[in-house]
Design an enzyme around this catalytic site. Structure first.
Site, PDB file in Angstrom:
ATOM      1  N   GLU A 112     -10.784  -8.465  -6.768  1.00 37.35           N
ATOM      2  CA  GLU A 112     -10.135  -9.505  -7.576  1.00 37.35           C
ATOM      3  C   GLU A 112     -10.922  -9.949  -8.804  1.00 37.35           C
ATOM      4  O   GLU A 112     -10.347 -10.195  -9.872  1.00 37.35           O
ATOM      5  CB  GLU A 112      -9.805 -10.713  -6.687  1.00 37.35           C
ATOM      6  CG  GLU A 112      -8.706 -10.469  -5.677  1.00 37.35           C
ATOM      7  CD  GLU A 112      -9.176  -9.703  -4.461  1.00 37.35           C
ATOM      8  OE1 GLU A 112      -8.325  -9.097  -3.771  1.00 37.35           O
ATOM      9  OE2 GLU A 112     -10.406  -9.689  -4.194  1.00 37.35           O
ATOM     10  N   ASP A 151      -1.705 -16.526  -2.747  1.00 37.89           N
ATOM     11  CA  ASP A 151      -2.044 -15.862  -4.004  1.00 37.89           C
ATOM     12  C   ASP A 151      -0.975 -15.001  -4.672  1.00 37.89           C
ATOM     13  O   ASP A 151      -0.487 -15.301  -5.755  1.00 37.89           O
ATOM     14  CB  ASP A 151      -3.315 -15.036  -3.816  1.00 37.89           C
ATOM     15  CG  ASP A 151      -3.315 -14.215  -2.541  1.00 37.89           C
ATOM     16  OD1 ASP A 151      -2.262 -14.071  -1.920  1.00 37.89           O
ATOM     17  OD2 ASP A 151      -4.390 -13.698  -2.170  1.00 37.89           O
ATOM     18  N   ARG A 158       0.817  -1.210   0.000  1.00 35.99           N
ATOM     19  CA  ARG A 158       0.000   0.000   0.000  1.00 35.99           C
ATOM     20  C   ARG A 158       0.854   1.263   0.000  1.00 35.99           C
ATOM     21  O   ARG A 158       0.706   2.122  -0.865  1.00 35.99           O
ATOM     22  CB  ARG A 158      -0.952   0.006   1.194  1.00 35.99           C
ATOM     23  CG  ARG A 158      -1.861  -1.204   1.245  1.00 35.99           C
ATOM     24  CD  ARG A 158      -3.075  -0.967   2.116  1.00 35.99           C
ATOM     25  NE  ARG A 158      -3.686  -2.218   2.557  1.00 35.99           N
ATOM     26  CZ  ARG A 158      -4.920  -2.328   3.015  1.00 35.99           C
ATOM     27  NH1 ARG A 158      -5.684  -1.283   3.103  1.00 35.99           N
ATOM     28  NH2 ARG A 158      -5.392  -3.500   3.410  1.00 35.99           N
TER      29      ARG A 158
END
Length: 644
Positions: free
Chosen positions: A530, A396, A267
């Site tokens: 996503e 992921d 971030r």
């Protein structure tokens, strides 16, 4: 006085017989040996060993130590992950990674998403002071000697203007109208954040106040940093200037809190890097280099695998309290490469790249069950802890960063290419399944037993497999495109089969269920991106109009069910006709969900994929064309490593 305690020794010690002297010396030498050897069994033995071993001797536990890497560590039952990149505010049972999160995939213990995994941090910390590598120079020093490549140099090596010929404005009126709607949603979300939560990390739209949380180690303004590039590419320049001014005047990096290495990296580091590369504003470069240096002590482990939590002030690091046997998480330590390579490019300090390349070195040496990468790895021994494999939470973005590292290197990083396609082969052989109804999905793997579920987080994989289709075996290109389309279709089904037309956190393919959540704890939606991310990539790759239609369906559902008086909120049950909101406007909604929607309804020359690679928080980073940069760079070779 000492000799008097030994049997048969006179007070003066002058009457010792030869045999007594021998026994005494033997006893004394044994005692010294015992004390010396005991040092190697104390905590943080690596540091002690460095004191006594020569530079040419390797301690027993190193990144390349075969005797360590071949050793198996039994795994504990899977623990829950609460919060990284997940929602704060809803009550749920799991969460963990791609933004690993106790919102990114986890399972067992019910907890508030707002408390996140950070609430479970173990007091058994790393016990390693923040001693920084002696080669690490301060950001200020790096600035004094000049950065490797300037903003202008990177611009010269782009094939196309970042914002396209006309800022990606579509030619047909319907698509333009839809894009303008997404822009309006962004402005509405931003204006309410500014009004009710300015300077805090996220907005609570129902109670109209700000939320700080404990995920960022005392850092503030997560929504501001996450929104910078979105505001800029949407042409919301007044809002962008407000955000830039806040960062210059108020983003204080001298915090002393406990932060998620993963979340701060994707971030804050990602957001500041992309803002710099898009605008050239030096304040973003200055801040990101300072912050990047504060993350380096997390790598001070016996293996070089970073721990998941770091105190940004002291540099002390430790593993998540819920992680099995103090392990590090694949999707966390595997989601640093893009940002750290760019930190090296901007700082002229190869250490950032060396740290992430060291992770690869270990992963390439360690044995992988059936070619798969389990989600938990010990940062001390370098062994897997549990054989749980998932391309959703906990795993992921590791796979995402392999193919994106290859693409960001201008397709020069052949190691990343090889690792990605080998992993894809193993995933297809072991995890990819077809439901009785014909839906393709990616199951999870637990020590050889399949769990027929797929998380919302795993729905990024449609886009990932799509962008990787070109660079695998030539005969596999169409197969990968087909697989990407099938997975994206399955994820769309998880949306279309709910009452709200928004998808649940996880959906299953067993007991007669297909693409639906069967557990109450899996029914929530926290503004995740996503599925929309895969729509955007598949549109760019195929121009099949259904992806834009699916994206518009998501816009309408967000407007109907998630928009409230003072912003956007996640919902607790996507199958309920009357929604209950979770009172959290996630920063990634502004960074990812709305950005991907805007790009979906824009022409392809807005942040073209042959020039830009998106990190897992949707922050665009430029492709590093090394030869071009060297030709146009105005700095001289100072003997440092070529950081490809």
């Amino acid at each position: 006085m000492v000799f008097r305690k030994l049997p048969g020794v006179s007070a003066s010690g002058m009457g010792l017989r030869l045999s007594q002297k021998f026994v005494f010396l033997l006893f004394l030498s044994g005692l010294v040996t015992l004390c010396f050897g005991a040092l190697f069994f104390l905590p943080d033995t690596m540091r002690l060993k460095r004191i006594f071993l020569s530079k040419n001797e390797n301690p027993a536990v190193t990144v390349g130590s075969d005797n360590v890497l071949s050793k198996k560590v039994p795994g504990d039952p899977e623990h829950q992950r609460a919060g990284l990149k997940g929602g704060e505010g809803a009550t749920v049972k799991l969460k963990v990674s791609r933004k690993p999160s106790v919102t990114h995939g986890a399972r067992t213990v019910e907890r508030s998403v707002g408390s996140r995994a950070q609430d479970e941090w173990s007091p058994a910390k790393a016990h390693e002071p923040a001693a920084r590598d002696e080669r690490v120079t301060s950001a200020a020093q790096n600035g004094q000697r000049g950065s490797a490549y300037s903003y202008e140099t990177f611009k010269k090596c782009l094939l196309k203007p970042p914002l396209g010929k006309n800022k990606g404005t579509p030619s047909d009126s319907e698509t333009l109208q839809r894009r303008e709607k997404v822009k309006e949603m962004m402005k509405f979300a931003w204006d309410n954040y500014k009004r009710y939560a300015w300077g805090k990390n996220e907005l609570r739209p129902l109670t109209k106040n700000g939320h700080i949380g404990n995920m960022f180690g005392g850092l503030r303004g997560a929504s501001i940093v996450d929104s910078l590039d979105t505001l800029y590419i949407m042409g919301l320049m007044e809002e962008y200037e407000e955000a830039k001014e806040w960062i210059q005047d108020n983003l204080d990096l001298n915090s002393n809190g406990e932060a998620s290495l993963f979340e701060v990296n994707i971030r804050y580091v990602g957001g500041l890097l992309s803002a710099y590369y898009l605008t050239g504003a030096e304040i973003f470069k200055q801040k990101v280099l300072e912050l990047g240096e504060k993350l380096l002590p997390a790598f001070n482990t016996p293996t070089g695998i970073p721990r998941g939590v770091i105190n940004l002030g002291s540099g002390t690091s430790w593993s998540w309290g819920w992680a099995s046997a103090g392990s590090s998480i694949l999707a966390e330590f595997g989601t640093l490469h893009l940002e750290f390579v760019h930190l090296s490019e901007l700082s002229r300090n190869p250490l950032f790249t060396e740290k992430v390349m060291n992770i690869r070195k270990l992963l390439n040496k360690i044995e992988k069950p059936h070619g798969l990468y389990p989600n938990f790895l010990s940062p001390v021994s370098g062994n897997w802890v549990q054989h749980h494999v998932s391309i959703g939470g906990l795993g992921d973005s590791f796979y995402e960063y392999l193919i994106k590292s290859f693409l960001m290197s201008d397709k020069m990083d052949q190691e990343a290419q090889k690792m990605y396609y080998s992993a894809m082969e193993a995933i297809e052989a072991n995890l990819v399944q077809k439901s009785p109804g014909g839906l393709t999905y990616v199951a999870e793997w637990r020590g050889g037993i399949l769990d027929h579920k797929m998380g919302h987080l795993a729905c990024f994989s449609g886009g990932m497999i799509g962008i990787g289709a070109d660079d695998g075996p030539a005969e596999q290109k169409q197969h990968y495109l087909d697989l990407a389309a099938e997975i994206t279709h399955t994820c769309h089904e998880s949306y279309s089969r709910s009452a709200t037309k928004l998808g649940p956190e996880a959906f299953r393919f067993d007991a007669g269920a297909e693409a639906t959540a069967t557990r109450l704890s899996d029914r929530y939606y926290i503004l995740r991106p996503e599925v929309i991310e895969s729509y955007m990539y598949m549109w760019r790759l195929t121009h099949d109009p259904k992806y834009r239609e699916w994206g518009w369906e998501a816009v309408e559902a967000l407007e109907k069910h998630c928009r409230v008086e003072a912003g956007f909120s996640g919902i607790r049950d996507v199958y309920a006709s009357t929604v209950s909101h979770d009172n959290m406007q996630q920063s990634f909604f502004l960074s990812e969900t709305l950005k991907y929607l805007y790009l979906l309804f824009s022409d392809d020359d807005l942040l073209p994929l042959d020039d830009w690679v998106f990190n897992t928080e949707a922050h665009p980073l430029p492709v590093i064309r090394k030869r071009c940069l060297q030709e146009h760079g105005n700095t001289q070779d100072d003997g440092q490593t070529n950081l490809e």
